[in-house]
Design a protein around this motif. Structure first.
Motif, PDB file in Angstrom:
ATOM      1  N   ILE A  85     -18.055   1.343  -8.477  1.00  0.00           N
ATOM      2  CA  ILE A  85     -16.737   0.762  -8.245  1.00  0.00           C
ATOM      3  C   ILE A  85     -15.879   2.028  -7.790  1.00  0.00           C
ATOM      4  N   GLU A  86     -14.934   1.705  -6.769  1.00  0.00           N
ATOM      5  CA  GLU A  86     -14.026   2.571  -6.320  1.00  0.00           C
ATOM      6  C   GLU A  86     -12.804   2.672  -7.310  1.00  0.00           C
ATOM      7  N   LEU A  87     -12.576   3.751  -7.928  1.00  0.00           N
ATOM      8  CA  LEU A  87     -11.456   3.732  -8.874  1.00  0.00           C
ATOM      9  C   LEU A  87     -10.311   4.754  -8.438  1.00  0.00           C
ATOM     10  N   LYS A  88      -9.065   4.412  -8.913  1.00  0.00           N
ATOM     11  CA  LYS A  88      -7.927   5.159  -8.506  1.00  0.00           C
ATOM     12  C   LYS A  88      -7.245   5.528  -9.929  1.00  0.00           C
ATOM     13  N   PRO A  89      -6.742   6.811  -9.943  1.00  0.00           N
ATOM     14  CA  PRO A  89      -6.165   7.215 -11.305  1.00  0.00           C
ATOM     15  C   PRO A  89      -5.043   6.289 -11.599  1.00  0.00           C
ATOM     16  N   GLY A  90      -5.134   6.108 -12.949  1.00  0.00           N
ATOM     17  CA  GLY A  90      -4.262   5.158 -13.483  1.00  0.00           C
ATOM     18  C   GLY A  90      -4.869   3.661 -13.738  1.00  0.00           C
ATOM     19  N   ASP A  91      -5.847   3.186 -13.004  1.00  0.00           N
ATOM     20  CA  ASP A  91      -6.753   2.085 -13.083  1.00  0.00           C
ATOM     21  C   ASP A  91      -6.955   1.875 -14.745  1.00  0.00           C
ATOM     22  N   ILE A  92      -7.068   0.893 -15.135  1.00  0.00           N
ATOM     23  CA  ILE A  92      -7.384   0.593 -16.615  1.00  0.00           C
ATOM     24  C   ILE A  92      -8.907   0.131 -16.630  1.00  0.00           C
ATOM     25  N   ALA A  93     -10.084   0.599 -17.070  1.00  0.00           N
ATOM     26  CA  ALA A  93     -11.330   0.228 -17.327  1.00  0.00           C
ATOM     27  C   ALA A  93     -11.742  -0.261 -18.110  1.00  0.00           C
ATOM     28  N   PHE A  94     -12.846  -1.327 -18.084  1.00  0.00           N
ATOM     29  CA  PHE A  94     -13.562  -1.843 -19.375  1.00  0.00           C
ATOM     30  C   PHE A  94     -14.888  -2.055 -19.160  1.00  0.00           C
ATOM     31  N   ARG A  95     -15.867  -1.984 -20.223  1.00  0.00           N
ATOM     32  CA  ARG A  95     -17.134  -2.382 -20.365  1.00  0.00           C
ATOM     33  C   ARG A  95     -16.928  -4.032 -20.792  1.00  0.00           C
ATOM     34  N   CYS A  96     -17.850  -4.748 -20.354  1.00  0.00           N
ATOM     35  CA  CYS A  96     -17.727  -6.286 -20.830  1.00  0.00           C
ATOM     36  C   CYS A  96     -19.083  -6.502 -20.873  1.00  0.00           C
ATOM     37  N   ASN A  97     -19.007  -7.683 -21.848  1.00  0.00           N
ATOM     38  CA  ASN A  97     -20.378  -8.728 -22.026  1.00  0.00           C
ATOM     39  C   ASN A  97     -20.020 -10.189 -21.505  1.00  0.00           C
ATOM     40  N   PHE A  98     -20.848 -10.519 -20.886  1.00  0.00           N
ATOM     41  CA  PHE A  98     -20.942 -11.941 -20.766  1.00  0.00           C
ATOM     42  C   PHE A  98     -21.596 -12.541 -21.949  1.00  0.00           C
ATOM     43  N   SER A  99     -20.770 -13.517 -22.593  1.00  0.00           N
ATOM     44  CA  SER A  99     -20.977 -13.728 -24.043  1.00  0.00           C
ATOM     45  C   SER A  99     -20.927 -15.382 -23.925  1.00  0.00           C
ATOM     46  N   THR A 100     -21.353 -16.071 -25.166  1.00  0.00           N
ATOM     47  CA  THR A 100     -21.421 -17.394 -25.218  1.00  0.00           C
ATOM     48  C   THR A 100     -20.481 -17.593 -26.259  1.00  0.00           C
ATOM     49  N   VAL A 101     -19.620 -18.695 -25.858  1.00  0.00           N
ATOM     50  CA  VAL A 101     -18.529 -19.125 -27.111  1.00  0.00           C
ATOM     51  C   VAL A 101     -18.892 -20.522 -26.922  1.00  0.00           C
ATOM     52  N   ASP A 102     -18.286 -21.142 -28.312  1.00  0.00           N
ATOM     53  CA  ASP A 102     -18.198 -22.765 -28.481  1.00  0.00           C
ATOM     54  C   ASP A 102     -16.781 -22.955 -28.229  1.00  0.00           C
ATOM     55  N   GLU A 103     -16.473 -24.270 -28.257  1.00  0.00           N
ATOM     56  CA  GLU A 103     -15.042 -24.723 -27.654  1.00  0.00           C
ATOM     57  C   GLU A 103     -13.998 -24.290 -28.592  1.00  0.00           C
ATOM     58  N   THR A 104     -14.246 -23.628 -29.822  1.00  0.00           N
ATOM     59  CA  THR A 104     -13.184 -23.191 -30.514  1.00  0.00           C
ATOM     60  C   THR A 104     -13.175 -21.585 -30.317  1.00  0.00           C
ATOM     61  N   MET A 105     -13.763 -21.114 -29.256  1.00  0.00           N
ATOM     62  CA  MET A 105     -13.721 -19.895 -29.111  1.00  0.00           C
ATOM     63  C   MET A 105     -14.462 -18.831 -30.059  1.00  0.00           C
ATOM     64  N   ASN A 106     -15.673 -19.463 -30.654  1.00  0.00           N
ATOM     65  CA  ASN A 106     -16.308 -18.605 -31.642  1.00  0.00           C
ATOM     66  C   ASN A 106     -17.508 -18.114 -30.961  1.00  0.00           C
ATOM     67  N   VAL A 107     -17.832 -16.862 -30.855  1.00  0.00           N
ATOM     68  CA  VAL A 107     -18.958 -16.108 -30.313  1.00  0.00           C
ATOM     69  C   VAL A 107     -20.221 -16.503 -30.982  1.00  0.00           C
ATOM     70  N   ILE A 108     -20.940 -17.158 -30.155  1.00  0.00           N
ATOM     71  CA  ILE A 108     -22.381 -17.661 -30.883  1.00  0.00           C
ATOM     72  C   ILE A 108     -23.348 -17.001 -30.293  1.00  0.00           C
ATOM     73  N   ASP A 109     -23.307 -16.079 -29.307  1.00  0.00           N
ATOM     74  CA  ASP A 109     -24.131 -15.250 -28.500  1.00  0.00           C
ATOM     75  C   ASP A 109     -23.369 -14.112 -27.915  1.00  0.00           C
ATOM     76  N   ARG A 110     -23.417 -12.876 -28.574  1.00  0.00           N
ATOM     77  CA  ARG A 110     -22.556 -11.779 -27.692  1.00  0.00           C
ATOM     78  C   ARG A 110     -23.177 -11.567 -26.313  1.00  0.00           C
ATOM     79  N   ARG A 111     -24.365 -11.855 -26.064  1.00  0.00           N
ATOM     80  CA  ARG A 111     -25.091 -11.232 -24.815  1.00  0.00           C
ATOM     81  C   ARG A 111     -25.498 -12.611 -24.114  1.00  0.00           C
TER      82      ARG A 111
END
Ligand code: ZN
Ligand code: ZN
Length: 404
Positions: A85-111
């Motif tokens: 990814i082309e980045l510029k100084p000052g960008d804020i970057a994160f690593r992320c997971n695609f996860s699974t949540v239920d309707e109450t926003m509870n994580v039921i599978d982190r991956r």
């Protein structure tokens, strides 16, 4: 002369009962690295400073002459750079997971069931969004992983993770200091939007039909700001390339302005084609001044707590080092590690790592084998990682004089 820097990731270790009191490196049969140790100068190195448990990212920054305490605010930018990814100084970057949540926003599978297919289709619908004037750049990585970049005014990396790192409710991202509230709010908005958009995405409808956990939310973590860096070329007046299988190391090298050399068979795993990496590194030195080769495998065995496996992989790596014996007239060859990953710790420790430097003109010493406890008897004694590049460039005749 040129500089060949080989970093055997996490190779440093502690004595192991399973190896009759030897470390994996000491117990391994390593005729090629022993030859280089015998014909070179040896010592131990604190990648960052004595006792500091270095990450691969902070350690590589230090070994390349940067101060990680100044330039490192989190691993996100280095992951993102490793994903091209082309980045510029000052960008804020994160690593992320695609996860699974239920309707109450509870994580039921982190991956999200370690989803492998079609994550690029999920990423497409999130990439390019704007939230309150901040641009969202989002790209899938391997399996359930992805990277997120925020580009805009007034952003800060000083926020908590949305990823709870366990099952249960997702975290509301909070500011860790004044002025970071806006960034926290944008990330929270992004996470909610990701759920709204992904829960009804065809890829997830299909997954539900198959009984697979839907990848219905994105959970960012590891926020960091892309630093303003003087490139390695400007800093040292050299052209430098890097060969690495793992994206975080690629990212560090890319952000400091090294050319990333793609080598077929470089996987960042025990199945990596080590010899191909060494061949490609030697070839790069036809034109470039310096090349860094990272070999990830020893670290993986350290994390797994497998000293016999680590010894075996070090022996395999040693075979790949054979051609380095032939380039000593033209290059300064250094072999070291970015940190120790002792098998009995199963994580990175603050123990210093062994270092050997060989090549024409190098003062030799009486050390004749490469190991944690033989190396400090050599002429380098104990050095800091941050000084390594100066030491190597000086030996190669590539450094400027300081003073008259
Ligand atoms: Zn490492
Ligand atoms: Zn590690």
């Amino acid at each position: 002369m040129k500089v060949m820097l080989v970093i055997l990731d996490g190779m440093g270790d502690r004595p192991s009962g399973a190896l009759r009191g030897g470390t994996p490196l000491e117990a391994a049969n390593t005729p090629n690295m022993d030859y280089l140790a015998e014909n070179g100068i040896n010592g131990i190195m604190d990648p960052i400073a004595p006792g500091i448990r270095a990450g691969s990212d902070t350690a590589h920054l230090s070994l390349l002459g940067y101060n990680p305490y100044e330039v490192y605010t989190g691993r996100g930018p280095f992951e993102a750079a490793g994903e091209n990814i082309e980045l510029k100084p000052g960008d804020i970057a994160f690593r992320c997971n695609f996860s699974t949540v239920d309707e109450t926003m509870n994580v039921i599978d982190r991956r999200a069931g370690r989803i492998r297919e079609s994550t690029h289709k999920l990423a497409e619908v999130l990439n390019g969004m704007e939230i309150e004037g901040t641009r969202i750049i989002f790209k899938e990585s391997v399996e359930h992983r992805a990277v997120l970049v925020l580009r805009g005014e007034g952003l800060s990396p000083r926020i908590t993770d949305a990823d709870p790192h366990r099952l249960g409710p997702i975290n509301e991202v909070r500011a860790l200091e004044k002025g970071a509230e806006k960034t926290a709010h944008i990330v929270n908005t992004f996470v909610r939007k990701s759920y709204e958009v992904l829960k009804k995405h065809p890829v997830n409808i299909e997954r539900r039909k198959k009984g697979l956990p839907p990848a219905n939310i994105v959970l960012p973590r590891g926020a960091g700001m892309v630093p303003h860096l003087k490139s390695i070329g400007e800093k040292y007046g050299i052209t430098a390339g890097a060969i690495a299988g793992v994206s975080i190391v690629k990212g560090v090298c890319r952000l400091v302005g090294m050319e990333i050399l793609e080598v077929e068979g470089a996987k960042g795993s025990a199945e990596s084609d080590f010899a191909a990496k060494v061949r490609a590194g030697i070839k790069y030195l036809d034109s470039g001044d310096m090349v860094l080769i990272n070999i990830k495998a020893p670290d993986l065995f350290g994390h797994d707590g497998d000293p016999a496996g680590k010894r075996a992989i070090i022996e395999k790596i040693d075979e790949a080092m054979k051609p380095l014996k032939e380039i000593l007239d033209d290059a300064i060859v250094a072999i070291t590690a970015d940190h120790s990953t002792p098998c009995n710790v199963m994580d990175h420790s603050g123990d210093p790592v062994p270092l050997l430097i060989a090549g024409s003109g190098v003062r030799t010493d009486s050390v004749s084998d490469f190991g944690e406890r033989s190396a400090p008897k050599g002429g380098l004694c104990r050095v800091r990682g941050n000084d390594l590049l100066n030491i190597l460039l000086q030996l190669a005749g590539l450094s400027e004089k300081f003073g008259a």
